[in-house]
Design a protein around this motif. Structure first.
Motif, PDB file in Angstrom:
ATOM      1  N   GLY A  66     -26.666 -30.133 -42.981  1.00 33.12           N
ATOM      2  CA  GLY A  66     -25.020 -30.080 -42.686  1.00 33.12           C
ATOM      3  C   GLY A  66     -24.989 -30.140 -40.947  1.00 33.12           C
ATOM      4  O   GLY A  66     -23.694 -29.771 -40.683  1.00 33.12           O
ATOM      5  N   ALA A  67     -25.792 -31.003 -40.479  1.00 32.77           N
ATOM      6  CA  ALA A  67     -25.430 -31.026 -39.074  1.00 32.77           C
ATOM      7  C   ALA A  67     -24.891 -32.593 -38.776  1.00 32.77           C
ATOM      8  O   ALA A  67     -24.976 -33.432 -39.938  1.00 32.77           O
ATOM      9  CB  ALA A  67     -26.703 -31.265 -38.423  1.00 32.77           C
ATOM     10  N   ASP A  68     -24.440 -32.922 -37.728  1.00 31.73           N
ATOM     11  CA  ASP A  68     -23.821 -34.053 -37.389  1.00 31.73           C
ATOM     12  C   ASP A  68     -24.451 -34.525 -36.205  1.00 31.73           C
ATOM     13  O   ASP A  68     -23.928 -34.285 -34.978  1.00 31.73           O
ATOM     14  CB  ASP A  68     -22.073 -33.911 -36.968  1.00 31.73           C
ATOM     15  N   PRO A  69     -25.605 -35.369 -36.275  1.00 32.18           N
ATOM     16  CA  PRO A  69     -26.317 -35.892 -35.188  1.00 32.18           C
ATOM     17  C   PRO A  69     -25.272 -36.736 -34.084  1.00 32.18           C
ATOM     18  O   PRO A  69     -25.768 -36.986 -32.786  1.00 32.18           O
ATOM     19  CB  PRO A  69     -27.167 -37.075 -35.512  1.00 32.18           C
ATOM     20  N   LEU A  70     -24.062 -37.230 -34.464  1.00 34.10           N
ATOM     21  CA  LEU A  70     -23.185 -37.926 -33.435  1.00 34.10           C
ATOM     22  C   LEU A  70     -22.535 -36.732 -32.536  1.00 34.10           C
ATOM     23  O   LEU A  70     -22.712 -37.051 -31.329  1.00 34.10           O
ATOM     24  CB  LEU A  70     -22.171 -38.758 -34.267  1.00 34.10           C
ATOM     25  N   GLY A  81     -23.252 -33.638 -32.619  1.00 33.01           N
ATOM     26  CA  GLY A  81     -23.958 -32.557 -32.372  1.00 33.01           C
ATOM     27  C   GLY A  81     -23.684 -31.161 -32.782  1.00 33.01           C
ATOM     28  O   GLY A  81     -23.865 -30.014 -32.693  1.00 33.01           O
ATOM     29  N   ALA A  82     -22.591 -31.425 -33.700  1.00 34.97           N
ATOM     30  CA  ALA A  82     -22.067 -30.026 -34.689  1.00 34.97           C
ATOM     31  C   ALA A  82     -23.139 -29.805 -35.542  1.00 34.97           C
ATOM     32  O   ALA A  82     -23.700 -30.538 -36.071  1.00 34.97           O
ATOM     33  CB  ALA A  82     -20.762 -30.573 -35.268  1.00 34.97           C
ATOM     34  N   PRO A  83     -23.227 -28.382 -35.968  1.00 33.01           N
ATOM     35  CA  PRO A  83     -22.616 -27.313 -35.318  1.00 33.01           C
ATOM     36  C   PRO A  83     -23.317 -27.076 -33.888  1.00 33.01           C
ATOM     37  O   PRO A  83     -24.384 -27.394 -33.609  1.00 33.01           O
ATOM     38  CB  PRO A  83     -22.781 -25.978 -36.252  1.00 33.01           C
ATOM     39  N   SER A  84     -22.406 -26.346 -32.855  1.00 33.44           N
ATOM     40  CA  SER A  84     -22.867 -26.014 -31.687  1.00 33.44           C
ATOM     41  C   SER A  84     -22.637 -24.623 -31.382  1.00 33.44           C
ATOM     42  O   SER A  84     -21.714 -24.207 -31.915  1.00 33.44           O
ATOM     43  CB  SER A  84     -22.479 -27.067 -30.587  1.00 33.44           C
ATOM     44  N   ALA A  95     -18.921 -10.672 -31.373  1.00 35.13           N
ATOM     45  CA  ALA A  95     -20.050 -10.370 -30.620  1.00 35.13           C
ATOM     46  C   ALA A  95     -21.189 -10.911 -31.369  1.00 35.13           C
ATOM     47  O   ALA A  95     -21.205 -10.594 -32.819  1.00 35.13           O
ATOM     48  CB  ALA A  95     -20.026  -8.917 -30.248  1.00 35.13           C
ATOM     49  N   LEU A  96     -22.000 -11.824 -31.031  1.00 36.91           N
ATOM     50  CA  LEU A  96     -22.905 -12.333 -31.807  1.00 36.91           C
ATOM     51  C   LEU A  96     -24.057 -11.162 -31.816  1.00 36.91           C
ATOM     52  O   LEU A  96     -24.313 -10.321 -30.782  1.00 36.91           O
ATOM     53  CB  LEU A  96     -23.639 -13.549 -31.436  1.00 36.91           C
ATOM     54  N   ARG A  97     -25.000 -10.854 -32.865  1.00 38.00           N
ATOM     55  CA  ARG A  97     -25.927  -9.921 -32.763  1.00 38.00           C
ATOM     56  C   ARG A  97     -27.090 -10.757 -32.008  1.00 38.00           C
ATOM     57  O   ARG A  97     -27.434 -11.749 -32.329  1.00 38.00           O
ATOM     58  CB  ARG A  97     -26.363  -9.745 -34.394  1.00 38.00           C
ATOM     59  N   PRO A  98     -27.785  -9.561 -31.221  1.00 35.36           N
ATOM     60  CA  PRO A  98     -28.942 -10.107 -30.570  1.00 35.36           C
ATOM     61  C   PRO A  98     -29.969 -11.175 -31.197  1.00 35.36           C
ATOM     62  O   PRO A  98     -30.231 -12.102 -30.617  1.00 35.36           O
ATOM     63  CB  PRO A  98     -29.509  -8.823 -29.948  1.00 35.36           C
ATOM     64  N   SER A  99     -30.297 -10.601 -32.371  1.00 39.23           N
ATOM     65  CA  SER A  99     -31.114 -11.523 -32.886  1.00 39.23           C
ATOM     66  C   SER A  99     -31.034 -12.798 -33.560  1.00 39.23           C
ATOM     67  O   SER A  99     -31.553 -14.011 -33.250  1.00 39.23           O
ATOM     68  CB  SER A  99     -31.695 -10.854 -34.520  1.00 39.23           C
ATOM     69  N   GLU A 100     -29.640 -13.039 -33.552  1.00 37.84           N
ATOM     70  CA  GLU A 100     -28.912 -14.402 -33.923  1.00 37.84           C
ATOM     71  C   GLU A 100     -28.914 -15.171 -32.683  1.00 37.84           C
ATOM     72  O   GLU A 100     -29.373 -16.410 -32.801  1.00 37.84           O
ATOM     73  CB  GLU A 100     -27.444 -14.333 -34.208  1.00 37.84           C
ATOM     74  N   THR A 101     -28.720 -14.645 -31.565  1.00 42.81           N
ATOM     75  CA  THR A 101     -28.617 -15.570 -30.176  1.00 42.81           C
ATOM     76  C   THR A 101     -30.120 -15.728 -29.813  1.00 42.81           C
ATOM     77  O   THR A 101     -30.346 -16.965 -29.253  1.00 42.81           O
ATOM     78  CB  THR A 101     -27.966 -14.798 -29.089  1.00 42.81           C
ATOM     79  N   GLU A 102     -31.065 -14.887 -30.145  1.00 43.59           N
ATOM     80  CA  GLU A 102     -32.552 -15.202 -29.985  1.00 43.59           C
ATOM     81  C   GLU A 102     -32.861 -16.523 -30.486  1.00 43.59           C
ATOM     82  O   GLU A 102     -33.587 -17.257 -29.891  1.00 43.59           O
ATOM     83  CB  GLU A 102     -33.496 -13.617 -30.134  1.00 43.59           C
ATOM     84  N   ASP A 103     -32.833 -16.325 -32.001  1.00 43.98           N
ATOM     85  CA  ASP A 103     -33.050 -17.271 -32.920  1.00 43.98           C
ATOM     86  C   ASP A 103     -32.846 -18.759 -32.049  1.00 43.98           C
ATOM     87  O   ASP A 103     -33.657 -19.515 -32.615  1.00 43.98           O
ATOM     88  CB  ASP A 103     -32.588 -16.927 -34.097  1.00 43.98           C
ATOM     89  N   ARG A 104     -31.431 -18.644 -31.616  1.00 44.45           N
ATOM     90  CA  ARG A 104     -31.057 -20.048 -31.376  1.00 44.45           C
ATOM     91  C   ARG A 104     -31.631 -20.601 -29.945  1.00 44.45           C
ATOM     92  O   ARG A 104     -31.519 -21.629 -29.410  1.00 44.45           O
ATOM     93  CB  ARG A 104     -29.768 -19.840 -31.409  1.00 44.45           C
ATOM     94  N   LYS A 105     -32.358 -19.667 -29.287  1.00 45.96           N
ATOM     95  CA  LYS A 105     -32.944 -20.013 -28.142  1.00 45.96           C
ATOM     96  C   LYS A 105     -34.241 -20.777 -27.960  1.00 45.96           C
ATOM     97  O   LYS A 105     -34.935 -20.796 -29.132  1.00 45.96           O
ATOM     98  CB  LYS A 105     -33.038 -18.934 -27.126  1.00 45.96           C
TER      99      LYS A 105
END
Length: 591
Positions: free
Chosen positions: A559-563, A565-568, A581-591
């Motif tokens: 489900g990503a679009d390499p052109l 860069g979605a989703p971002s 507000a994002l849950r801390p775990s969600e933001t951590e996962d993405r770092k």
RNA sequence: GGAGCCGUCGUUCAGCGGUCUAGGACACUGGCCUGUCACGCCAGAGAUCGGGGGUUCGAAUCCCCUCGGCUCCGCCA
């Protein structure tokens, strides 16, 4: 004027004409004293010749040209010298002798050669989709798609349909697929949903008196993609009032004949019809591929009484034995049988019984478990002749059908039994209205909960809901479901009854679909519709396996679009504005 | 959520414990070439093998984790 002609349109009759062309440098062949350059635009390619003795200036510009430079060429169309024609090119009889060459834009060396994406990683293709789409193949795919959609509009317009747009931002009604959600800034904590289909809106339009509606509609479902499934796909969404199934069939057959015709394919109508029951019986699936035989046969009664434990036990607990006959199976060896067994096991089959048909009898490791009479009956049940192989599976009917259906298609592909260039359409009708849901505790709607039960089955709703047939119909093409629809419920009490059947409480029904239930009370006409899938139809027409190839900007299997860069991620203040507000775990996962 | 396969110059493919100072093809750069059309010929540049960790005297190669891709199961009223 930038250009007078398109590259691919030039022919012998243009010889002597002064032309101006624009396009991309497809390839340059530099012979030192003579340069050939294939100029490409949407219409095709044409060879341009640069000769220093004819035009020194143009020749020296041509020496600088690299792949994918954007060019404007002026020159004279000439017949190619005897013996240098190229029969592989539509423009192969002529060439353009350039008198002037302008570089409209330069280009970096492309990451892959235009038109040769065989084996190029999909991410690379999608990241440079604008280059990928320059290829003949992708341009053809886009143009066929355009022709199909245009023809659909032509046809439906001619039949009195109105094209009506429906909202992209809707109310979330988590019924089947997962919704894509859009936070509503003006209502913190509330969300819109993107439409899984315009289902509710088109029914509402029928109540509005539109009578005949269509829309080239985008449908969005937040589920894992597949080769024939993207998170967003396009349907020719259709709904009609004061009609029965026959009206739908007629419109759809006309629509398909017209749209396929526009793409250069003649199809025959009316389409053959199969009931769901018959499809399951003969093919083990509700989307049979009718381009080849190898139909399934149930042989439970024939093999009854065998000593072979797995069969005996299966029959004891109420299972079935079913199979198919592989014609001329000489090249299916021991190893292949193992592979087929493993293949069938993926769909739950406990084993695969194989019996080779010989003149007098059957052979194979398990043949001894069948009496001569049983062997004879098996042979005649499958109309098998010497050299054929019978493959049998025992188990509960759902598993047996699923695995045999897959096996049938798998074998047909392997043995190349599927003829090319055939368009086998069929209607599949008389689906059950309900099926057991995943938990096995209650029933759920087979299609969607707005499908009307057959009038004569209404009494069964209370007594035997699984026996109730819905007024449902699918169009299958070459083993793929390409359209699905139904006659809808238009009376509130029946709709409420169906909601109740699928364990949707009156409060819940009111909350989600209250507006529709209320609308039913203001004179809802009988109505129904269908929705052919554009992506699958185009893919079938152009012979693409993956619908990604017929979508200009598709997503990857995740489900990503390499052109783009979605989703971002989004800015913190964008989220703050939405009250999210994002849950801390969600933001951590993405770092 | 799960399974299988894959990730090596720009692209693609080979290499699968030491011979790799990572090889070929196409693309690219320079040179030669007046009839090619995936032009040809000569020369050259280009990858620390997705990322991290480990095993080993030694890892592109084996193991673990991770990221990404493809296909499939679940899911897709």
């Amino acid at each position: 004027m930038m250009r007078t002609h398109s590259c691919g349109d030039l022919r012998k009759e243009h010889v002597g004409r002064e032309v101006a062309l624009c396009g991309w440098c497809h390839v340059r062949r530099d012979h030192g004293g003579l340069i050939f350059l294939d100029l490409r635009d949407r219409s095709g390619r044409v060879q341009v010749v640069f000769n220093p003795q004819e035009e020194k200036e143009a020749f020296s510009v041509a020496q600088e040209i690299k792949s994918e430079y954007v060019l404007r060429v002026q020159g004279i169309v000439s017949a190619r010298p005897e013996g240098t024609e190229n029969p592989d090119l539509p423009t192969g009889e002529i060439e353009v002798h350039a008198s002037r060459l302008e570089i409209l834009n330069v280009a970096k060396t492309p990451p892959f050669q235009i038109g040769d994406t065989q084996g190029v990683d999909d991410v690379v293709r999608l990241k440079y989709r604008y280059l990928d789409l320059r290829s003949e193949r992708m341009q053809r795919n886009l143009s066929v798609r355009h022709r199909l959609v245009t023809a659909a509009r032509e046809y439906l317009n001619s039949q009195g349909f109105w094209e009506v747009e429906t909202p992209i931002l809707l109310k979330s009604t988590p019924e089947g697929a997962r919704d894509f959600l859009v936070p509503a800034r003006l209502y913190p904590g509330k969300f819109y949903a993107l439409p899984q289909s315009p289902q509710l809106m088109k029914q509402t339009l029928m109540i509005s008196g539109v009578e005949r509606y269509y829309q080239i509609a985008r449908c969005l479902r937040d589920e894992d993609p597949r080769a024939d499934r993207q998170v967003e796909h396009t349907q020719i969404d259709i709904e009609m009032s004061f009609i029965t199934e026959e009206d739908i069939y007629a419109v759809v057959e006309g629509l398909f004949a017209h749209t396929f015709g526009a793409c250069g394919i003649d199809i025959s109508t009316p389409f053959p019809r199969l009931t769901y029951e018959e499809a399951m019986e003969r093919f083990g699936t509700d989307k049979p591929d009718l381009r080849f035989g190898m139909e399934l046969r149930e042989v439970s009664s024939i093999v009854k009484g065998t000593e072979f434990r797995p069969i005996a036990q299966t029959l004891d607990y109420g299972g079935i034995v079913k199979g198919l006959c592989v014609p001329q199976s000489d090249d299916i060896g021991r190893k292949e049988i193992d592979r087929l067994t493993a293949f069938a096991a993926r769909f739950g089959a406990g084993g695969l019984i194989h019996l080779v048909v010989e003149d007098g009898s059957l052979s194979g490791p398990l043949a001894k478990f069948f009496t001569p009479e049983q062997q004879e009956s098996l042979k005649s049940a499958f109309k098998a002749s010497s050299g054929d192989m019978l493959l049998l599976i025992a188990g509960d009917s759902a598993t047996v059908n699923e695995s045999l259906a897959r096996l049938r298609v798998h074998l047909a592909e392997r043995l190349e039994l599927i003829p090319a260039g055939q368009w086998k359409f069929a209607w599949v009708t008389d689906f059950p209205l309900f099926s057991w849901n995943a938990t096995g505790k209650c029933v759920e709607a087979m299609h969607h909960p707005f499908t009307s039960p057959r009038e004569e089955d209404l009494p069964l709703l209370d007594t035997d809901p699984l026996k109730v047939k819905g007024r449902l119909y699918d169009v299958v093409l070459n083993g793929q479901e390409v359209a699905s629809g139904s006659i809808r419920i238009h009376r509130r009490e029946i709709q409420e009854k169906v909601f109740k059947m699928i364990q949707l409480s009156p409060e819940e029904a009111e909350r989600r679909f209250g507006f529709l239930l209320e609308a039913f009370e203001y004179g809802a006409p009988p109505h129904g519709g269908i929705a052919p899938g554009v992506d699958r139809l185009v893919a079938a027409i152009v012979g693409e396996e993956n619908i990604r190839e017929v979508i200009a900007f598709p997503k990857t299997a995740t489900g990503a679009d390499p052109l783009t860069g979605a989703p971002s991620e989004v800015e913190g203040d964008q989220l703050a504005e939405l009250g999210i507000a994002l849950r801390p775990s969600e933001t951590e996962d993405r770092k």
